[in-house]
Write a protein that holds these residues in place. Structure first.
Motif, PDB file in Angstrom:
ATOM      1  N   LEU A 114       2.631   2.068  -0.168  1.00  0.00           N
ATOM      2  CA  LEU A 114       1.200   1.805  -0.057  1.00  0.00           C
ATOM      3  C   LEU A 114       0.450   3.082   0.322  1.00  0.00           C
ATOM      4  CD1 LEU A 114      -1.142  -0.304   0.093  1.00  0.00           C
ATOM      5  CD2 LEU A 114      -0.487  -0.682   2.477  1.00  0.00           C
ATOM      6  N   VAL A 115      -0.642   3.343  -0.393  1.00  0.00           N
ATOM      7  CA  VAL A 115      -1.504   4.483  -0.100  1.00  0.00           C
ATOM      8  C   VAL A 115      -2.856   3.950   0.362  1.00  0.00           C
ATOM      9  CG1 VAL A 115      -2.561   6.608  -0.968  1.00  0.00           C
ATOM     10  CG2 VAL A 115      -0.327   5.867  -1.849  1.00  0.00           C
ATOM     11  N   LEU A 116      -3.160   4.134   1.650  1.00  0.00           N
ATOM     12  CA  LEU A 116      -4.405   3.668   2.236  1.00  0.00           C
ATOM     13  C   LEU A 116      -5.380   4.829   2.410  1.00  0.00           C
ATOM     14  CD1 LEU A 116      -2.974   1.332   5.028  1.00  0.00           C
ATOM     15  CD2 LEU A 116      -4.078   0.617   2.892  1.00  0.00           C
ATOM     16  N   PRO A 117      -6.679   4.552   2.421  1.00  0.00           N
ATOM     17  CA  PRO A 117      -7.635   5.637   2.665  1.00  0.00           C
ATOM     18  C   PRO A 117      -7.604   6.080   4.115  1.00  0.00           C
ATOM     19  CG  PRO A 117      -8.784   3.531   2.561  1.00  0.00           C
ATOM     20  CD  PRO A 117      -7.351   3.248   2.204  1.00  0.00           C
ATOM     21  N   ALA A 118      -7.602   7.391   4.327  1.00  0.00           N
ATOM     22  CA  ALA A 118      -7.670   7.905   5.695  1.00  0.00           C
ATOM     23  C   ALA A 118      -9.088   7.787   6.237  1.00  0.00           C
ATOM     24  CB  ALA A 118      -7.208   9.362   5.731  1.00  0.00           C
ATOM     25  N   ARG A 119     -10.080   8.079   5.386  1.00  0.00           N
ATOM     26  CA  ARG A 119     -11.488   8.014   5.775  1.00  0.00           C
ATOM     27  C   ARG A 119     -12.310   7.606   4.560  1.00  0.00           C
ATOM     28  NH1 ARG A 119     -12.078  10.738  10.638  1.00  0.00           N
ATOM     29  NH2 ARG A 119     -14.342  10.665  10.433  1.00  0.00           N
ATOM     30  N   LEU A 120     -13.435   6.954   4.835  1.00  0.00           N
ATOM     31  CA  LEU A 120     -14.402   6.610   3.782  1.00  0.00           C
ATOM     32  C   LEU A 120     -15.798   7.008   4.281  1.00  0.00           C
ATOM     33  CD1 LEU A 120     -13.071   3.118   2.599  1.00  0.00           C
ATOM     34  CD2 LEU A 120     -12.766   5.334   1.482  1.00  0.00           C
ATOM     35  N   ASP A 121     -15.966   8.282   4.546  1.00  0.00           N
ATOM     36  CA  ASP A 121     -17.207   8.766   5.159  1.00  0.00           C
ATOM     37  C   ASP A 121     -18.295   9.085   4.147  1.00  0.00           C
ATOM     38  OD1 ASP A 121     -15.941   8.597   7.605  1.00  0.00           O
ATOM     39  OD2 ASP A 121     -15.333  10.710   7.616  1.00  0.00           O
ATOM     40  N   THR A 122     -17.923   9.391   2.907  1.00  0.00           N
ATOM     41  CA  THR A 122     -18.897   9.879   1.932  1.00  0.00           C
ATOM     42  C   THR A 122     -19.004   8.924   0.752  1.00  0.00           C
ATOM     43  OG1 THR A 122     -17.323  11.136   0.574  1.00  0.00           O
ATOM     44  CG2 THR A 122     -18.193  12.219   2.564  1.00  0.00           C
ATOM     45  N   PRO A 123     -20.103   8.997  -0.009  1.00  0.00           N
ATOM     46  CA  PRO A 123     -20.226   8.155  -1.205  1.00  0.00           C
ATOM     47  C   PRO A 123     -19.076   8.367  -2.183  1.00  0.00           C
ATOM     48  CG  PRO A 123     -22.359   9.062  -0.627  1.00  0.00           C
ATOM     49  CD  PRO A 123     -21.373   9.726   0.286  1.00  0.00           C
ATOM     50  N   ALA A 124     -18.622   9.607  -2.367  1.00  0.00           N
ATOM     51  CA  ALA A 124     -17.534   9.868  -3.313  1.00  0.00           C
ATOM     52  C   ALA A 124     -16.247   9.165  -2.871  1.00  0.00           C
ATOM     53  CB  ALA A 124     -17.295  11.377  -3.436  1.00  0.00           C
ATOM     54  N   GLN A 125     -15.939   9.219  -1.592  1.00  0.00           N
ATOM     55  CA  GLN A 125     -14.738   8.547  -1.097  1.00  0.00           C
ATOM     56  C   GLN A 125     -14.837   7.034  -1.274  1.00  0.00           C
ATOM     57  OE1 GLN A 125     -14.837  10.195   2.897  1.00  0.00           O
ATOM     58  NE2 GLN A 125     -13.203  11.654   2.422  1.00  0.00           N
ATOM     59  N   CYS A 126     -16.020   6.484  -1.046  1.00  0.00           N
ATOM     60  CA  CYS A 126     -16.222   5.038  -1.219  1.00  0.00           C
ATOM     61  C   CYS A 126     -16.114   4.636  -2.685  1.00  0.00           C
ATOM     62  CB  CYS A 126     -17.572   4.632  -0.651  1.00  0.00           C
ATOM     63  SG  CYS A 126     -17.673   4.729   1.151  1.00  0.00           S
ATOM     64  N   ILE A 127     -16.665   5.463  -3.580  1.00  0.00           N
ATOM     65  CA  ILE A 127     -16.582   5.151  -5.007  1.00  0.00           C
ATOM     66  C   ILE A 127     -15.133   5.125  -5.456  1.00  0.00           C
ATOM     67  CG2 ILE A 127     -17.051   6.087  -7.322  1.00  0.00           C
ATOM     68  CD1 ILE A 127     -19.769   7.031  -6.188  1.00  0.00           C
ATOM     69  N   PHE A 128     -14.348   6.117  -5.018  1.00  0.00           N
ATOM     70  CA  PHE A 128     -12.942   6.157  -5.429  1.00  0.00           C
ATOM     71  C   PHE A 128     -12.183   4.937  -4.916  1.00  0.00           C
ATOM     72  CE2 PHE A 128      -8.484   7.461  -4.897  1.00  0.00           C
ATOM     73  CZ  PHE A 128      -8.196   7.814  -6.201  1.00  0.00           C
ATOM     74  N   GLN A 129     -12.420   4.558  -3.663  1.00  0.00           N
ATOM     75  CA  GLN A 129     -11.680   3.447  -3.088  1.00  0.00           C
ATOM     76  C   GLN A 129     -12.211   2.092  -3.534  1.00  0.00           C
ATOM     77  OE1 GLN A 129      -8.887   3.675  -1.104  1.00  0.00           O
ATOM     78  NE2 GLN A 129      -8.762   1.462  -1.357  1.00  0.00           N
ATOM     79  N   LEU A 130     -13.529   1.911  -3.470  1.00  0.00           N
ATOM     80  CA  LEU A 130     -14.118   0.590  -3.709  1.00  0.00           C
ATOM     81  C   LEU A 130     -14.530   0.371  -5.152  1.00  0.00           C
ATOM     82  CD1 LEU A 130     -16.361   0.432  -0.506  1.00  0.00           C
ATOM     83  CD2 LEU A 130     -13.992  -0.342  -0.796  1.00  0.00           C
ATOM     84  N   GLY A 131     -14.990   1.432  -5.828  1.00  0.00           N
ATOM     85  CA  GLY A 131     -15.418   1.283  -7.216  1.00  0.00           C
ATOM     86  C   GLY A 131     -14.291   1.447  -8.209  1.00  0.00           C
TER      87      GLY A 131
END
Length: 433
Positions: free
Chosen positions: A227-244
């Motif tokens: 399993l690869v979990l996100p370490a941080r979701l601080d920026t729009p780009a990080q959120c797009i990669f994880q959530l979008g």
């Protein structure tokens, strides 16, 4: 899309949610060391109520018991999209009553399997600060690996001073550029029966090596992913990669990928990318003698990506089995800004097309070509129409980059010299041919 602070909730200990309810949050749920699930929530959905937390326990317990307990029908096999087939109803879980916590505690128990058979290989290039954080987590493992090898793919060898901070780490210089080249150098230099890979932008859960060793106690398993979990979701780009885009997957139960999965998906291009991510994978060393090493035409620094999934394709096509075991957890630092993310997605798609060409050339499976000229164009059209109707959000931010990567990948269809090459092999004395 704004940032979502990442928080970790242990459902075996938490009865009330302390979130103030004034900000969004990305919640990762655990039962002790056992990862259970994750969800993004807006402020008006927080904090979670006591009844909601109990509901989460029941839902996640149903999935874990079905996947891990033979009494409830485990193990699960992967379906076409790499998802588990449901095998347990909520009613059956609730019937467990007082035994539910006992069952979950048993499933979440830490492994006592030693990891001295495991060689860890970390490939790095010009990311010294990230590498240092990665190595801190590697050297803090509960079960120490047999060896830790850092393959330095930089031009100047700039990872060596960082490696000197960690006496357990062996620094290996590989000046030839390319992630697959570096990974093959790490395999060649390793001595363990199991070769585990992670990336320099990753931090490991303390139980990672132990869970890898536990997975390979099953002699029928040739490879594994985790399993690869996100370490941080601080920026729009990080959120797009994880959530979008979906990050590196969201399955929290173990799955076996073998000839059945491959045979079912082969006519449409076997969806081997569903197996996992190169940031969290391991192989039996002898497998490389049987099916070959990483294809050096693929991966970062070459075609762009998919050197991992192409190797899984070869593994399954030749009768092997790969276990996805989410107990083996790593935390990945996603790209922070949109420019980096778009470059990443362009590279991913270009490499994906290159891998499909390589797979077709090796095995003649027409499903790979059908994906290039059928499934992927349809995917782009659907995404475009969705963005046109709903507005440019989520994955729409990277659609042009993905399309450009697909177009760039078509070049590999007409490069005859490139198409005649094959992955190198590991020979029995540890050399390559």
């Amino acid at each position: 899309m704004t940032g979502f602070p990442v928080r970790h909730i242990d459902l075996s200990a938490v009865r009330t949610d302390k979130h103030p309810g004034n900000a969004p949050a990305f919640s990762i749920f655990w039962w002790k060391d056992l990862p259970l699930g994750m969800r993004a929530s807006l402020p008006d959905e927080l904090p979670f109520g006591e009844a909601q937390l109990r509901q989460f326990v029941a839902e996640y317990a149903a999935l874990q018991l079905a996947a891990r307990s033979p009494a409830f029908g485990a193990p699960l096999r992967a379906t076409f999209e790499g998802n588990p087939k449901p095998a347990l109803t909520m009613a059956q879980v609730l019937e467990a009553g007082d035994h539910l916590i006992e069952e979950m505690d048993l499933l979440a128990s830490a492994t006592a399997v030693a990891a001295e058979r495991v060689s860890i290989v970390i490939c790095t290039r010009d990311r010294g600060e990230a590498l240092a954080e990665c190595l801190k987590s590697v050297t803090a493992q509960r079960s120490a690996p047999g060896e830790i090898i850092v393959v330095d793919n930089s031009e100047s060898g700039n990872a060596e001073p960082i490696c000197r901070r960690f006496p357990e780490v062996r620094h290996l210089r590989e000046p030839r550029p390319g992630l697959s080249v570096a990974r093959n150098a790490g395999i060649h230099a390793s001595r363990g029966e199991i070769v585990a890979f992670t990336d320099d932008d990753v931090e490991l859960h303390p139980g990672w090596t132990g869970e890898i060793a536990r997975a390979f106690a099953d002699e029928s398993i040739d490879a594994m992913t985790g399993l690869v979990l996100p370490a941080r979701l601080d920026t729009p780009a990080q959120c797009i990669f994880q959530l979008g885009i979906g990050g590196f997957g969201s399955t929290f139960v173990p799955l076996r990928f073998d000839h059945r999965f491959f045979d079912e998906t082969r006519p449409n291009g076997a969806h081997v990318w569903k197996i996992g991510a190169g940031a969290n994978m391991a192989f039996r060393r002898r497998l490389f003698e049987r099916i070959g090493l990483f294809d050096e035409r693929l991966g970062a620094g070459a075609a762009g990506c998919s050197e991992d999934s192409e190797l899984w394709y070869r593994l399954l096509a030749k009768g092997g089995a790969c276990l996805y075991e989410p107990r083996a957890v790593v935390f990945h630092h996603h790209r922070k800004d949109l420019h980096q993310l778009r470059r990443q997605m362009r590279s991913y798609m270009k490499g994906h097309v290159a891998a499909l060409v390589a797979q077709y050339d090796e095995f003649g499976d027409r499903g790979n070509v059908a994906r290039i000229f059928g499934q992927l164009p349809v995917h782009f059209l659907k995404r475009f129409l969705k963005g046109f109707l709903e507005g440019p959000r989520g994955r729409q931010e990277t659609l042009a980059a993905e399309f450009a990567g697909w177009a760039a990948g078509l070049q590999f269809l007409v490069r005859s010299g490139w198409r005649r090459q094959r992955a190198p092999r590991l020979i029995s004395d540890g050399g390559m041919q």
